[in-house]
Design a protein around this motif. Structure first.
Motif, PDB file in Angstrom:
ATOM      1  N   VAL A 284       1.183  -0.726   0.374  1.00  0.00           N
ATOM      2  CA  VAL A 284       0.352   0.317   0.179  1.00  0.00           C
ATOM      3  C   VAL A 284       0.861   1.545   0.235  1.00  0.00           C
ATOM      4  N   THR A 285       1.860   0.937   0.623  1.00  0.00           N
ATOM      5  CA  THR A 285       2.770   1.952   0.414  1.00  0.00           C
ATOM      6  C   THR A 285       3.492   2.824  -0.788  1.00  0.00           C
ATOM      7  N   GLU A 286       3.792   1.632  -1.084  1.00  0.00           N
ATOM      8  CA  GLU A 286       3.899   1.972  -2.811  1.00  0.00           C
ATOM      9  C   GLU A 286       2.765   2.260  -3.568  1.00  0.00           C
ATOM     10  N   PHE A 287       1.757   2.072  -3.704  1.00  0.00           N
ATOM     11  CA  PHE A 287       0.422   2.674  -4.297  1.00  0.00           C
ATOM     12  C   PHE A 287       0.502   3.850  -4.049  1.00  0.00           C
ATOM     13  N   ASP A 288       0.632   4.511  -2.726  1.00  0.00           N
ATOM     14  CA  ASP A 288       0.286   5.922  -2.334  1.00  0.00           C
ATOM     15  C   ASP A 288       1.152   6.560  -2.621  1.00  0.00           C
ATOM     16  N   TYR A 289       2.705   6.041  -2.964  1.00  0.00           N
ATOM     17  CA  TYR A 289       3.756   6.670  -3.807  1.00  0.00           C
ATOM     18  C   TYR A 289       3.598   6.785  -5.068  1.00  0.00           C
ATOM     19  N   TYR A 290       3.078   5.871  -5.778  1.00  0.00           N
ATOM     20  CA  TYR A 290       2.818   5.755  -7.327  1.00  0.00           C
ATOM     21  C   TYR A 290       1.362   6.977  -7.741  1.00  0.00           C
ATOM     22  N   VAL A 291       0.580   6.502  -6.832  1.00  0.00           N
ATOM     23  CA  VAL A 291      -0.790   6.847  -7.512  1.00  0.00           C
ATOM     24  C   VAL A 291      -1.491   8.221  -6.312  1.00  0.00           C
ATOM     25  N   PRO A 292      -1.278   9.289  -7.518  1.00  0.00           N
ATOM     26  CA  PRO A 292      -2.332  10.453  -6.497  1.00  0.00           C
ATOM     27  C   PRO A 292      -3.155  10.778  -5.825  1.00  0.00           C
TER      28      PRO A 292
ATOM     29  N   SER B 257      -6.646   2.532  -0.891  1.00  0.00           N
ATOM     30  CA  SER B 257      -7.654   1.376   0.504  1.00  0.00           C
ATOM     31  C   SER B 257      -9.411   1.047  -0.564  1.00  0.00           C
ATOM     32  N   GLU B 258      -9.650   1.477  -0.900  1.00  0.00           N
ATOM     33  CA  GLU B 258     -10.768   1.807  -1.521  1.00  0.00           C
ATOM     34  C   GLU B 258     -11.340   0.970  -2.143  1.00  0.00           C
ATOM     35  N   GLN B 259     -10.415   1.465  -3.030  1.00  0.00           N
ATOM     36  CA  GLN B 259     -10.514   1.075  -4.914  1.00  0.00           C
ATOM     37  C   GLN B 259      -9.730  -0.718  -5.106  1.00  0.00           C
TER      38      GLN B 259
ATOM     39  N   ALA C 234       6.066 -10.493   9.575  1.00  0.00           N
ATOM     40  CA  ALA C 234       5.097  -9.797   9.948  1.00  0.00           C
ATOM     41  C   ALA C 234       5.474  -9.254  11.068  1.00  0.00           C
ATOM     42  N   ASP C 235       6.460  -9.633  11.446  1.00  0.00           N
ATOM     43  CA  ASP C 235       7.385  -9.171  12.947  1.00  0.00           C
ATOM     44  C   ASP C 235       8.962  -8.539  12.586  1.00  0.00           C
ATOM     45  N   ARG C 236       8.438  -8.122  11.713  1.00  0.00           N
ATOM     46  CA  ARG C 236       9.529  -6.795  10.945  1.00  0.00           C
ATOM     47  C   ARG C 236       8.920  -4.981  11.134  1.00  0.00           C
ATOM     48  N   ARG C 237       9.290  -4.272  11.407  1.00  0.00           N
ATOM     49  CA  ARG C 237       8.481  -2.900  11.181  1.00  0.00           C
ATOM     50  C   ARG C 237       9.016  -2.388   9.996  1.00  0.00           C
ATOM     51  N   ASP C 238      10.085  -2.381   8.910  1.00  0.00           N
ATOM     52  CA  ASP C 238      10.827  -2.022   8.785  1.00  0.00           C
ATOM     53  C   ASP C 238      10.388  -2.417   7.088  1.00  0.00           C
ATOM     54  N   VAL C 239       9.683  -3.394   6.671  1.00  0.00           N
ATOM     55  CA  VAL C 239       9.534  -4.101   5.471  1.00  0.00           C
ATOM     56  C   VAL C 239       8.166  -4.619   5.805  1.00  0.00           C
ATOM     57  N   PRO C 240       6.866  -4.311   4.613  1.00  0.00           N
ATOM     58  CA  PRO C 240       5.682  -4.808   4.638  1.00  0.00           C
ATOM     59  C   PRO C 240       5.125  -6.337   4.257  1.00  0.00           C
ATOM     60  N   ALA C 241       4.226  -6.869   5.475  1.00  0.00           N
ATOM     61  CA  ALA C 241       3.940  -8.314   5.228  1.00  0.00           C
ATOM     62  C   ALA C 241       2.926  -8.616   4.122  1.00  0.00           C
ATOM     63  N   ASP C 242       1.973  -7.943   3.509  1.00  0.00           N
ATOM     64  CA  ASP C 242       0.956  -7.287   3.217  1.00  0.00           C
ATOM     65  C   ASP C 242       1.295  -6.842   1.795  1.00  0.00           C
ATOM     66  N   PHE C 243       0.890  -7.885   0.360  1.00  0.00           N
ATOM     67  CA  PHE C 243       0.961  -7.104  -0.750  1.00  0.00           C
ATOM     68  C   PHE C 243      -0.123  -7.226  -1.591  1.00  0.00           C
ATOM     69  N   TRP C 244      -0.689  -6.825  -2.397  1.00  0.00           N
ATOM     70  CA  TRP C 244      -1.529  -6.614  -3.603  1.00  0.00           C
ATOM     71  C   TRP C 244      -1.086  -7.092  -4.770  1.00  0.00           C
TER      72      TRP C 244
ATOM     73  N   THR D 177      11.409   5.549 -12.443  1.00  0.00           N
ATOM     74  CA  THR D 177      10.753   6.612 -12.038  1.00  0.00           C
ATOM     75  C   THR D 177      11.772   6.802 -10.758  1.00  0.00           C
ATOM     76  N   HIS D 178      11.732   7.786  -9.398  1.00  0.00           N
ATOM     77  CA  HIS D 178      12.993   8.207  -8.775  1.00  0.00           C
ATOM     78  C   HIS D 178      11.604   7.861  -7.940  1.00  0.00           C
ATOM     79  N   LYS D 179      12.985   6.791  -6.585  1.00  0.00           N
ATOM     80  CA  LYS D 179      12.131   6.374  -5.830  1.00  0.00           C
ATOM     81  C   LYS D 179      13.200   6.883  -4.127  1.00  0.00           C
ATOM     82  N   THR D 180      12.097   7.269  -3.372  1.00  0.00           N
ATOM     83  CA  THR D 180      12.399   7.251  -1.709  1.00  0.00           C
ATOM     84  C   THR D 180      12.901   6.300  -0.841  1.00  0.00           C
ATOM     85  N   GLU D 181      13.593   6.935  -0.320  1.00  0.00           N
ATOM     86  CA  GLU D 181      14.467   5.164   0.690  1.00  0.00           C
ATOM     87  C   GLU D 181      13.115   4.260   1.169  1.00  0.00           C
ATOM     88  N   THR D 182      12.146   4.690   0.882  1.00  0.00           N
ATOM     89  CA  THR D 182      11.480   4.084   2.183  1.00  0.00           C
ATOM     90  C   THR D 182      10.729   3.342   1.172  1.00  0.00           C
TER      91      THR D 182
END
Length: 213
Positions: free
Chosen positions: A63-71, A78-80, A99-109, A138-143
């Motif tokens: 979702v973080t990646e979607f949030d970065y690429y989709v304005p 999330s709704e769509q 799941a036990d790591r805070r720096d990477v996601p566990a859920d992907f679409w 596309t330029h990507k942030t560190e996150t």
């Protein structure tokens, strides 16, 4: 995960997704069915979400990646995504080791088997190399880069195979392509002609673009 019916199959046995059931359209009305599906897929946010999935190197997007690429707002995204999931076009894939790591996601679409068949039927997969090129440029942030590099679960075999294509070797020198070559290769219906004068070939005198609409 597999589905016994391709999107164009009008079977109604209930064994798996079909366009008739997913989009609640009547069997025997192909033009209305096509119009319904095209209208659904072309909605701006849904269209952009699908393009991000197609262009992603792993085709599994957080979702973080979607949030970065989709304005759009995260709530709209999330709704769509939920709406696409209700139509059985995408699904959430979980990678439990994250799941036990805070720096990477566990859920992907990503897409479902029905989803890739639907997009193939409606010619979305033809644009996959272009979307991949746009993603890579596309330029990507560190996150975002950390999310892209995160471990992911395997896709279902039918999905992974459908999304495979011959990617260019990154060690090869870039191929220079002229504007004329790009015009010949483009498959977009609204691509402008190389010679604008052809717009007036059958007309009496000059016509402006405004007069064409």
């Amino acid at each position: 995960m597999s589905y016994p019916h391709a999107p164009g199959d009008r079977a109604t046995s209930g064994r798996g997704p079909s366009i008739d059931r997913v989009f609640d359209v009547e069997d025997g009305a192909p033009y209305e069915t096509q119009r319904t599906v095209q209208r659904y897929l072309s909605q701006e946010t849904r269209h952009n979400l699908l393009q991000v999935i197609l262009g992603h190197p792993r085709h599994l997007v957080s979702v973080t990646e979607f949030d970065y690429y989709v304005p759009k707002s995260r709530s709209t995204i999330s709704e769509q995504l939920a709406d696409l999931a209700d139509h059985e076009i995408v699904a959430k894939y979980r990678h439990e080791p994250n799941a036990d790591r805070r720096d990477v996601p566990a859920d992907f679409w990503s897409l479902t088997a029905f989803g890739v068949e639907l997009l193939e039927e409606y010619n979305y997969l033809r644009g996959q190399p272009i979307m991949r090129a746009a993603h890579d440029a596309t330029h990507k942030t560190e996150t975002v880069q950390r999310h892209e590099d995160a471990p992911r679960p395997p896709l279902p075999e039918a999905v992974g195979e459908a999304l495979e294509y011959d990617e260019p070797d990154r060690d090869d020198p870039p191929v220079e392509t002229s504007i004329a070559e790009l015009r010949e290769e483009t498959f977009y219906a609204d691509a402008a002609p190389a010679d604008p004068a052809v717009l007036n070939e059958d007309g009496d005198g000059d016509r402006t673009l405004d007069e064409l609409f």
